[in-house]
Design a protein around this motif. Structure first.
Motif, mmCIF file in Angstrom:
data_model
loop_
_atom_site.group_PDB
_atom_site.id
_atom_site.type_symbol
_atom_site.label_atom_id
_atom_site.label_comp_id
_atom_site.label_asym_id
_atom_site.label_seq_id
_atom_site.Cartn_x
_atom_site.Cartn_y
_atom_site.Cartn_z
ATOM 1 N N PHE A 64 0.830 -1.203 0.000
ATOM 2 C CA PHE A 64 0.000 0.000 0.000
ATOM 3 C C PHE A 64 0.867 1.258 0.000
ATOM 4 C CE2 PHE A 64 -3.445 -2.668 2.167
ATOM 5 C CZ PHE A 64 -4.076 -2.922 0.964
ATOM 6 N N GLU A 65 1.956 1.265 0.785
ATOM 7 C CA GLU A 65 2.839 2.434 0.811
ATOM 8 C C GLU A 65 3.497 2.648 -0.550
ATOM 9 O OE1 GLU A 65 5.417 1.628 4.111
ATOM 10 O OE2 GLU A 65 3.991 2.463 5.556
ATOM 11 N N GLU A 66 3.885 1.569 -1.190
ATOM 12 C CA GLU A 66 4.564 1.678 -2.484
ATOM 13 C C GLU A 66 3.624 2.112 -3.606
ATOM 14 O OE1 GLU A 66 6.675 -1.366 -5.631
ATOM 15 O OE2 GLU A 66 6.910 -1.753 -3.498
ATOM 16 N N HIS A 67 2.377 1.630 -3.589
ATOM 17 C CA HIS A 67 1.475 1.878 -4.702
ATOM 18 C C HIS A 67 0.466 3.001 -4.483
ATOM 19 C CE1 HIS A 67 3.069 -2.053 -5.869
ATOM 20 N NE2 HIS A 67 2.772 -1.670 -7.102
ATOM 21 N N LEU A 68 0.214 3.400 -3.236
ATOM 22 C CA LEU A 68 -0.760 4.458 -2.993
ATOM 23 C C LEU A 68 -0.135 5.847 -2.884
ATOM 24 C CD1 LEU A 68 -3.230 2.786 -0.458
ATOM 25 C CD2 LEU A 68 -3.527 3.142 -2.915
ATOM 26 N N VAL A 93 0.648 7.105 3.885
ATOM 27 C CA VAL A 93 -0.159 6.050 4.491
ATOM 28 C C VAL A 93 0.106 6.135 5.983
ATOM 29 C CG1 VAL A 93 -0.577 3.573 4.653
ATOM 30 C CG2 VAL A 93 -0.030 4.589 2.442
ATOM 31 N N LEU A 94 -0.901 6.574 6.745
ATOM 32 C CA LEU A 94 -0.716 6.771 8.182
ATOM 33 C C LEU A 94 -0.765 5.462 8.953
ATOM 34 C CD1 LEU A 94 -2.914 9.958 8.647
ATOM 35 C CD2 LEU A 94 -0.431 9.825 8.465
ATOM 36 N N SER A 95 -1.700 4.589 8.603
ATOM 37 C CA SER A 95 -1.773 3.303 9.306
ATOM 38 C C SER A 95 -2.497 2.273 8.453
ATOM 39 C CB SER A 95 -2.483 3.441 10.650
ATOM 40 O OG SER A 95 -3.843 3.722 10.463
#
Length: 98
Positions: A28-32, A50-52
């Motif tokens: 999610f961090e890499e793609h969002l 991405v906070l959490s």
């Protein structure tokens, strides 16, 4: 002689379960982060952070079939611009993301 039916009862199909929560958070961090959407009137939004990522992400295999489970709550920070006005940081919470 060996009875195959009895072995099927005594040895049911294997169940393999893997926790993929760490992989999902990294994905999610890499793609969002950096994902951006815009309209022709100048309205834009861009995910900044991405906070959490909380919840369960599992990959299981039962009798050769791969099963995935995403029961995740994701909290994102994004900036938005409406009609060429100044950007604001906003937090969005995506609960029960399947």
């Amino acid at each position: 002689m060996f009875d195959y039916q009895l072995t099927r009862i005594n040895h049911p199909g294997h169940w393999v379960n893997k926790d993929a929560s760490a992989w999902a958070k990294s994905y999610f961090e890499e793609h969002l982060i950096g994902l951006e959407a815009s309209e022709s009137d100048g309205t834009t939004v861009k995910i900044e952070k991405v906070l959490s990522v909380e919840g369960d992400v599992d990959v299981s295999q039962r009798k050769g079939k791969v099963l995935t489970l995403f029961d995740v709550k994701i909290q994102l920070e994004y900036i938005g611009k409406l009609y060429q006005e100044c950007c604001k940081a906003i937090v969005i919470l995506m609960a029960n993301f399947y």
